[in-house]
Design a protein around this motif. Sequence first.
Motif, PDB file in Angstrom:
ATOM      1  N   GLY A  98     -40.703 -33.485 -37.300  1.00  8.41           N
ATOM      2  CA  GLY A  98     -40.274 -34.638 -37.626  1.00  8.41           C
ATOM      3  C   GLY A  98     -38.798 -34.453 -38.150  1.00  8.41           C
ATOM      4  O   GLY A  98     -38.517 -33.128 -38.152  1.00  8.41           O
ATOM      5  N   THR A  99     -38.111 -35.338 -38.083  1.00  6.96           N
ATOM      6  CA  THR A  99     -36.791 -35.271 -38.574  1.00  6.96           C
ATOM      7  C   THR A  99     -36.429 -35.954 -39.903  1.00  6.96           C
ATOM      8  O   THR A  99     -35.457 -36.125 -40.445  1.00  6.96           O
ATOM      9  CB  THR A  99     -35.867 -36.009 -37.577  1.00  6.96           C
ATOM     10  OG1 THR A  99     -36.216 -37.516 -37.342  1.00  6.96           O
ATOM     11  CG2 THR A  99     -36.035 -35.618 -36.199  1.00  6.96           C
ATOM     12  N   SER A 100     -37.626 -36.652 -40.652  1.00 10.22           N
ATOM     13  CA  SER A 100     -37.280 -37.236 -42.018  1.00 10.22           C
ATOM     14  C   SER A 100     -37.008 -36.219 -42.803  1.00 10.22           C
ATOM     15  O   SER A 100     -37.683 -35.023 -42.801  1.00 10.22           O
ATOM     16  CB  SER A 100     -38.755 -37.787 -42.355  1.00 10.22           C
ATOM     17  OG  SER A 100     -39.184 -38.787 -41.212  1.00 10.22           O
ATOM     18  N   ALA A 101     -35.990 -36.567 -43.610  1.00  8.82           N
ATOM     19  CA  ALA A 101     -35.520 -35.553 -44.829  1.00  8.82           C
ATOM     20  C   ALA A 101     -36.536 -35.191 -45.692  1.00  8.82           C
ATOM     21  O   ALA A 101     -37.301 -36.345 -46.222  1.00  8.82           O
ATOM     22  CB  ALA A 101     -34.261 -36.128 -45.543  1.00  8.82           C
ATOM     23  N   SER A 102     -36.887 -34.142 -46.078  1.00  8.33           N
ATOM     24  CA  SER A 102     -37.974 -33.877 -47.338  1.00  8.33           C
ATOM     25  C   SER A 102     -37.692 -32.977 -48.074  1.00  8.33           C
ATOM     26  O   SER A 102     -38.296 -32.364 -48.769  1.00  8.33           O
ATOM     27  CB  SER A 102     -39.251 -33.285 -46.288  1.00  8.33           C
ATOM     28  OG  SER A 102     -38.824 -32.341 -45.499  1.00  8.33           O
ATOM     29  N   ASN A 103     -36.290 -32.622 -48.436  1.00 10.66           N
ATOM     30  CA  ASN A 103     -35.764 -31.530 -49.347  1.00 10.66           C
ATOM     31  C   ASN A 103     -36.323 -31.904 -50.655  1.00 10.66           C
ATOM     32  O   ASN A 103     -36.510 -31.109 -51.273  1.00 10.66           O
ATOM     33  CB  ASN A 103     -34.189 -31.430 -49.106  1.00 10.66           C
ATOM     34  CG  ASN A 103     -33.732 -30.656 -48.267  1.00 10.66           C
ATOM     35  OD1 ASN A 103     -33.461 -29.558 -48.444  1.00 10.66           O
ATOM     36  ND2 ASN A 103     -33.682 -31.001 -46.914  1.00 10.66           N
ATOM     37  N   ASP A 104     -36.284 -33.161 -50.868  1.00 13.36           N
ATOM     38  CA  ASP A 104     -36.803 -33.637 -52.525  1.00 13.36           C
ATOM     39  C   ASP A 104     -38.240 -33.212 -52.694  1.00 13.36           C
ATOM     40  O   ASP A 104     -38.471 -32.489 -53.560  1.00 13.36           O
ATOM     41  CB  ASP A 104     -36.849 -35.240 -52.457  1.00 13.36           C
ATOM     42  CG  ASP A 104     -35.478 -35.840 -52.398  1.00 13.36           C
ATOM     43  OD1 ASP A 104     -34.454 -34.980 -52.275  1.00 13.36           O
ATOM     44  OD2 ASP A 104     -35.118 -37.081 -52.694  1.00 13.36           O
ATOM     45  N   LEU A 105     -38.995 -33.449 -51.717  1.00 12.89           N
ATOM     46  CA  LEU A 105     -40.458 -33.167 -51.704  1.00 12.89           C
ATOM     47  C   LEU A 105     -40.568 -31.557 -51.699  1.00 12.89           C
ATOM     48  O   LEU A 105     -41.395 -31.027 -52.237  1.00 12.89           O
ATOM     49  CB  LEU A 105     -41.346 -33.842 -50.750  1.00 12.89           C
ATOM     50  CG  LEU A 105     -42.794 -33.474 -50.803  1.00 12.89           C
ATOM     51  CD1 LEU A 105     -43.166 -33.940 -52.243  1.00 12.89           C
ATOM     52  CD2 LEU A 105     -43.484 -34.415 -49.842  1.00 12.89           C
ATOM     53  N   GLN A 236     -28.774 -29.574 -51.792  1.00 12.08           N
ATOM     54  CA  GLN A 236     -28.540 -29.529 -53.312  1.00 12.08           C
ATOM     55  C   GLN A 236     -29.770 -30.345 -53.868  1.00 12.08           C
ATOM     56  O   GLN A 236     -30.193 -30.201 -54.743  1.00 12.08           O
ATOM     57  CB  GLN A 236     -27.348 -30.225 -53.751  1.00 12.08           C
ATOM     58  CG  GLN A 236     -27.082 -30.258 -55.102  1.00 12.08           C
ATOM     59  CD  GLN A 236     -27.054 -29.003 -55.580  1.00 12.08           C
ATOM     60  OE1 GLN A 236     -26.358 -27.975 -55.310  1.00 12.08           O
ATOM     61  NE2 GLN A 236     -27.783 -28.734 -56.875  1.00 12.08           N
ATOM     62  N   SER A 237     -30.269 -31.358 -53.090  1.00 14.64           N
ATOM     63  CA  SER A 237     -31.418 -32.130 -53.560  1.00 14.64           C
ATOM     64  C   SER A 237     -32.699 -31.276 -53.550  1.00 14.64           C
ATOM     65  O   SER A 237     -33.706 -31.487 -54.572  1.00 14.64           O
ATOM     66  CB  SER A 237     -31.724 -33.040 -52.624  1.00 14.64           C
ATOM     67  OG  SER A 237     -32.863 -33.796 -52.968  1.00 14.64           O
ATOM     68  N   PHE A 238     -32.696 -30.204 -52.708  1.00 16.97           N
ATOM     69  CA  PHE A 238     -33.827 -29.375 -53.169  1.00 16.97           C
ATOM     70  C   PHE A 238     -33.823 -28.508 -54.194  1.00 16.97           C
ATOM     71  O   PHE A 238     -34.748 -28.766 -55.122  1.00 16.97           O
ATOM     72  CB  PHE A 238     -33.798 -28.187 -51.805  1.00 16.97           C
ATOM     73  CG  PHE A 238     -34.738 -27.167 -52.092  1.00 16.97           C
ATOM     74  CD1 PHE A 238     -35.913 -27.071 -51.849  1.00 16.97           C
ATOM     75  CD2 PHE A 238     -34.111 -25.692 -52.633  1.00 16.97           C
ATOM     76  CE1 PHE A 238     -36.739 -25.920 -52.008  1.00 16.97           C
ATOM     77  CE2 PHE A 238     -34.936 -24.853 -53.057  1.00 16.97           C
ATOM     78  CZ  PHE A 238     -36.205 -24.717 -52.572  1.00 16.97           C
ATOM     79  N   TYR A 239     -32.542 -28.074 -54.744  1.00 15.35           N
ATOM     80  CA  TYR A 239     -32.346 -27.537 -55.916  1.00 15.35           C
ATOM     81  C   TYR A 239     -32.528 -28.616 -56.961  1.00 15.35           C
ATOM     82  O   TYR A 239     -33.241 -28.018 -58.139  1.00 15.35           O
ATOM     83  CB  TYR A 239     -31.068 -26.737 -56.225  1.00 15.35           C
ATOM     84  CG  TYR A 239     -30.899 -25.746 -54.908  1.00 15.35           C
ATOM     85  CD1 TYR A 239     -31.604 -24.446 -55.044  1.00 15.35           C
ATOM     86  CD2 TYR A 239     -30.303 -25.914 -53.751  1.00 15.35           C
ATOM     87  CE1 TYR A 239     -31.645 -23.418 -54.317  1.00 15.35           C
ATOM     88  CE2 TYR A 239     -30.267 -24.904 -52.823  1.00 15.35           C
ATOM     89  CZ  TYR A 239     -30.822 -23.678 -53.076  1.00 15.35           C
ATOM     90  OH  TYR A 239     -30.674 -22.854 -52.172  1.00 15.35           O
ATOM     91  N   ASP A 240     -32.201 -29.643 -57.328  1.00 12.29           N
ATOM     92  CA  ASP A 240     -32.006 -30.602 -58.136  1.00 12.29           C
ATOM     93  C   ASP A 240     -33.520 -30.869 -58.435  1.00 12.29           C
ATOM     94  O   ASP A 240     -33.916 -30.823 -59.501  1.00 12.29           O
ATOM     95  CB  ASP A 240     -31.313 -31.954 -57.873  1.00 12.29           C
ATOM     96  CG  ASP A 240     -29.743 -31.702 -57.749  1.00 12.29           C
ATOM     97  OD1 ASP A 240     -29.310 -30.602 -58.380  1.00 12.29           O
ATOM     98  OD2 ASP A 240     -29.276 -32.527 -57.129  1.00 12.29           O
ATOM     99  N   HIS A 241     -34.369 -31.128 -57.406  1.00 11.04           N
ATOM    100  CA  HIS A 241     -35.906 -31.726 -57.527  1.00 11.04           C
ATOM    101  C   HIS A 241     -36.775 -30.222 -58.055  1.00 11.04           C
ATOM    102  O   HIS A 241     -37.458 -30.512 -58.694  1.00 11.04           O
ATOM    103  CB  HIS A 241     -36.143 -32.118 -56.329  1.00 11.04           C
ATOM    104  CG  HIS A 241     -35.955 -33.679 -56.074  1.00 11.04           C
ATOM    105  ND1 HIS A 241     -34.509 -33.791 -55.601  1.00 11.04           N
ATOM    106  CD2 HIS A 241     -36.462 -34.718 -56.540  1.00 11.04           C
ATOM    107  CE1 HIS A 241     -34.493 -35.447 -55.676  1.00 11.04           C
ATOM    108  NE2 HIS A 241     -35.568 -35.872 -56.107  1.00 11.04           N
TER     109      HIS A 241
END
Length: 287
Positions: A98-105, A236-241
């Motif tokens: 899929g193409t949904s952003a999932s960096n947070d999760l 950056q969202s990956f690292y923040d979460h």
Amino acid sequence: METFIRETLDKLGDSSSIITSKHVTGGDINQTFYVKTESQPYFIKINENVPPHFFRAEAKGLEIIRNSQTIEVPDVYHFDEPQDSEKASLAMEWIETGTSASNDLLGQQVAQMHEQTTDKFGFHEPTFVGELDQPNEWCDSWTEYYARFRLLQQTEVGVANGTIGKQRRIHLEKLIDRLDTWIPSKPKASLLHGDLWGGNWMTDSAGTPLLIDPSVLYGDHAFELAFTELFGGFSQSFYDHYKEVFPLPDYYEDTKPLYQLFYLLVHLNIFGEPYGKSVDRILKRYI
């Protein structure tokens, strides 16, 4: 190849007819196929002239990550443990991307995986990093494991294949001798993917992140995070979460180049001198 794919399907218990079988991307060192039978679709990797533990290491790594109940991985249906020059296969669940952003999760779940710990460093059996064999043992000290089984191991590979000459070897050996100056001996022994670059995670059609192609070990979680920064692929969202769940240690910035050094040595030993300047720059910083 169709005959071998049929044999693989029979081994995992799917005797239904093959509807589609085609080459797909997803394996630099393997031939990879999308195979759809009357029962279900599969992702199948095929290789030959590989050690018996070649696909076992990947399958067992995925099993360990799945059992951590922190982040998704594809199901493994079958793997061969070949002898001599036999062809070998690894049959897995086909994931519709899929193409949904999932960096947070992704950040949260990788951190949760890293919170799964044990009391030793390393791993109980050999794995692979790229196409290179990765010997492992359990060690009481992370510094000992990282020195012996990561930096010294790659130094020996490089000396043998000519990518590490006399001066570079001397500098590496000096750094390894002083490694405990910078690397902690007893960080948490976290469950690590071991090869976490941007190409080894994906998102399914529901937006759920999955890890693929692991080279698992237990070690300093800063080692894994340092590699994610080496070639990019993480927002950056990956690292923040991630840091909301499992903060990075105070020594992270000081040790990051030393942890990236291992992966640069791997690339030097596989791809050659284009990675030599990066290796030498790190050695110059610490020696």
